[in-house]
Design a protein around this motif. Structure first.
Motif, PDB file in Angstrom:
ATOM      1  N   ILE A 123       0.866  -1.180   0.000  1.00 29.27           N
ATOM      2  CA  ILE A 123       0.000   0.000   0.000  1.00 29.27           C
ATOM      3  C   ILE A 123       0.900   1.227   0.000  1.00 29.27           C
ATOM      4  CG2 ILE A 123      -1.753   1.308   1.269  1.00 29.27           C
ATOM      5  CD1 ILE A 123      -2.639  -1.383   2.522  1.00 29.27           C
ATOM      6  N   GLY A 124       0.675   2.101  -0.947  1.00 25.59           N
ATOM      7  CA  GLY A 124       1.425   3.348  -1.000  1.00 25.59           C
ATOM      8  C   GLY A 124       0.599   4.483  -0.440  1.00 25.59           C
ATOM      9  N   VAL A 125       1.217   5.285   0.418  1.00 26.15           N
ATOM     10  CA  VAL A 125       0.560   6.457   0.989  1.00 26.15           C
ATOM     11  C   VAL A 125       1.428   7.661   0.656  1.00 26.15           C
ATOM     12  CG1 VAL A 125      -0.219   7.605   3.097  1.00 26.15           C
ATOM     13  CG2 VAL A 125      -0.470   5.119   2.858  1.00 26.15           C
ATOM     14  N   ALA A 126       0.901   8.537  -0.193  1.00 25.58           N
ATOM     15  CA  ALA A 126       1.632   9.723  -0.614  1.00 25.58           C
ATOM     16  C   ALA A 126       0.963  10.962  -0.045  1.00 25.58           C
ATOM     17  CB  ALA A 126       1.678   9.799  -2.136  1.00 25.58           C
ATOM     18  N   LYS A 127       1.781  11.951   0.297  1.00 24.57           N
ATOM     19  CA  LYS A 127       1.261  13.189   0.874  1.00 24.57           C
ATOM     20  C   LYS A 127       0.895  14.221  -0.183  1.00 24.57           C
ATOM     21  CE  LYS A 127       4.911  12.841   4.004  1.00 24.57           C
ATOM     22  NZ  LYS A 127       5.224  11.536   3.600  1.00 24.57           N
ATOM     23  N   GLY A 150      -8.983  12.377  10.030  1.00 26.05           N
ATOM     24  CA  GLY A 150      -9.095  13.377  11.080  1.00 26.05           C
ATOM     25  C   GLY A 150      -9.855  14.596  10.580  1.00 26.05           C
ATOM     26  N   GLN A 151      -9.402  15.760  10.999  1.00 32.35           N
ATOM     27  CA  GLN A 151     -10.048  17.017  10.603  1.00 32.35           C
ATOM     28  C   GLN A 151      -9.373  17.635   9.383  1.00 32.35           C
ATOM     29  OE1 GLN A 151     -12.889  17.963  12.183  1.00 32.35           O
ATOM     30  NE2 GLN A 151     -12.593  15.995  13.172  1.00 32.35           N
ATOM     31  N   SER A 152      -8.376  16.952   8.840  1.00 29.46           N
ATOM     32  CA  SER A 152      -7.614  17.512   7.726  1.00 29.46           C
ATOM     33  C   SER A 152      -8.458  17.613   6.461  1.00 29.46           C
ATOM     34  CB  SER A 152      -6.381  16.647   7.438  1.00 29.46           C
ATOM     35  OG  SER A 152      -5.673  17.179   6.341  1.00 29.46           O
ATOM     36  N   GLN A 153      -8.276  18.705   5.752  1.00 25.20           N
ATOM     37  CA  GLN A 153      -8.927  18.873   4.452  1.00 25.20           C
ATOM     38  C   GLN A 153      -7.975  18.523   3.316  1.00 25.20           C
ATOM     39  OE1 GLN A 153     -12.281  19.508   4.181  1.00 25.20           O
ATOM     40  NE2 GLN A 153     -12.034  19.098   6.355  1.00 25.20           N
ATOM     41  N   ARG A 154      -6.744  18.106   3.667  1.00 25.69           N
ATOM     42  CA  ARG A 154      -5.751  17.689   2.670  1.00 25.69           C
ATOM     43  C   ARG A 154      -5.688  16.171   2.660  1.00 25.69           C
ATOM     44  NH1 ARG A 154      -0.861  20.057   4.988  1.00 25.69           N
ATOM     45  NH2 ARG A 154       0.178  18.630   3.570  1.00 25.69           N
ATOM     46  N   PRO A 155      -6.011  15.548   1.543  1.00 27.10           N
ATOM     47  CA  PRO A 155      -6.035  14.086   1.510  1.00 27.10           C
ATOM     48  C   PRO A 155      -4.642  13.478   1.433  1.00 27.10           C
ATOM     49  CG  PRO A 155      -6.558  14.945  -0.651  1.00 27.10           C
ATOM     50  CD  PRO A 155      -6.440  16.138   0.267  1.00 27.10           C
ATOM     51  N   LEU A 156      -4.580  12.225   1.829  1.00 24.85           N
ATOM     52  CA  LEU A 156      -3.454  11.354   1.517  1.00 24.85           C
ATOM     53  C   LEU A 156      -3.858  10.647   0.229  1.00 24.85           C
ATOM     54  CD1 LEU A 156      -2.844   9.813   5.045  1.00 24.85           C
ATOM     55  CD2 LEU A 156      -1.420  11.530   3.887  1.00 24.85           C
ATOM     56  N   PHE A 157      -2.894  10.226  -0.578  1.00 30.78           N
ATOM     57  CA  PHE A 157      -3.195   9.558  -1.840  1.00 30.78           C
ATOM     58  C   PHE A 157      -2.739   8.112  -1.733  1.00 30.78           C
ATOM     59  CE2 PHE A 157      -2.941  14.045  -2.507  1.00 30.78           C
ATOM     60  CZ  PHE A 157      -4.087  14.296  -3.239  1.00 30.78           C
ATOM     61  N   VAL A 158      -3.705   7.190  -1.814  1.00 29.06           N
ATOM     62  CA  VAL A 158      -3.454   5.766  -1.553  1.00 29.06           C
ATOM     63  C   VAL A 158      -3.524   4.975  -2.851  1.00 29.06           C
ATOM     64  CG1 VAL A 158      -4.271   3.724  -0.305  1.00 29.06           C
ATOM     65  CG2 VAL A 158      -4.370   5.985   0.791  1.00 29.06           C
ATOM     66  N   ALA A 180      -5.608  10.728  15.124  1.00 31.69           N
ATOM     67  CA  ALA A 180      -6.657  11.712  14.850  1.00 31.69           C
ATOM     68  C   ALA A 180      -6.244  12.703  13.766  1.00 31.69           C
ATOM     69  CB  ALA A 180      -7.006  12.461  16.135  1.00 31.69           C
ATOM     70  N   SER A 181      -4.982  12.664  13.348  1.00 32.91           N
ATOM     71  CA  SER A 181      -4.522  13.633  12.358  1.00 32.91           C
ATOM     72  C   SER A 181      -4.467  13.021  10.960  1.00 32.91           C
ATOM     73  CB  SER A 181      -3.146  14.178  12.753  1.00 32.91           C
ATOM     74  OG  SER A 181      -2.193  13.139  12.682  1.00 32.91           O
ATOM     75  N   ARG A 182      -4.066  13.832  10.023  1.00 33.09           N
ATOM     76  CA  ARG A 182      -3.962  13.402   8.618  1.00 33.09           C
ATOM     77  C   ARG A 182      -3.060  12.183   8.488  1.00 33.09           C
ATOM     78  NH1 ARG A 182      -0.322  15.976   4.139  1.00 33.09           N
ATOM     79  NH2 ARG A 182      -1.324  15.239   2.233  1.00 33.09           N
TER      80      ARG A 182
END
Length: 166
Positions: free
Chosen positions: A102-106, A121-129, A149-151
């Motif tokens: 699984i790749g998780v990119a910021k 969490g409350q982040s409006q910036r997604p991680l890209f999986v 709880a965070s991004r």
């Protein structure tokens, strides 16, 4: 018992540090164990060939793991586009296609149409999986369930710190 793993690499002037954090369940907030490998200096970056720089170090630290792995989470992309392998796809091949990756990119990769955005969490910036060896939807669900709880999931932050501080 199978384990899950998060891996990362930190580049220094004179050496490269690879780390692997092991955990038992996607919701775990505490690691079950970890490994660190201090290896030679990384190869120079080649545009479009990032995996050549990171893959040897990931393979060395993963060789220290004695438990069977259910999945490995990498910092970056599995696929850079349709049929365009990224670090995760190259790792999957190097491991004989035996373990899902699984790749998780910021950050969003402009040509990656195979990654799913995941808000945590409350982040409006997604991680890209992105993923290989399991569906991208299942991979995104696993990253969504990870502790924190965070991004950035707790154990992805842990492997990053372990690399930088070792």
């Amino acid at each position: 018992m199978t384990m899950l793993a998060c891996v990362d690499v930190d580049y220094r002037e004179d050496l490269t540090v690879a780390a692997c954090v092991l955990f038992r369940d996607w919701a775990d907030g505490v690691e079950a164990g970890h490994h660190v490998d201090r290896g030679p200096r990384a190869a120079e970056y080649e545009p479009g060939q990032f995996y050549r720089r990171e893959l040897p170090h990931l393979l060395r630290v993963l060789a220290l793991v004695t438990e069977p792995l259910e999945a490995i989470v990498v910092d970056g992309y599995v696929w850079l586009g349709q049929d365009k392998p990224g670090l995760g796809a190259h790792l999957h091949e190097a491991l004989g296609r035996a373990v899902p990756i699984i790749g998780v990119a910021k950050t969003s990769f402009h040509s990656s149409d195979v990654a799913l955005p995941v808000l945590r969490g409350q982040s409006q910036r997604p991680l890209f999986v992105s993923a290989v060896g399991l569906s991208t939807t299942a991979a995104a669900g696993s990253i969504q369930r990870m502790h924190g709880a965070s991004r950035m999931p707790t154990l992805l932050g842990r492997v990053d710190r372990l690399c930088r501080e070792s």
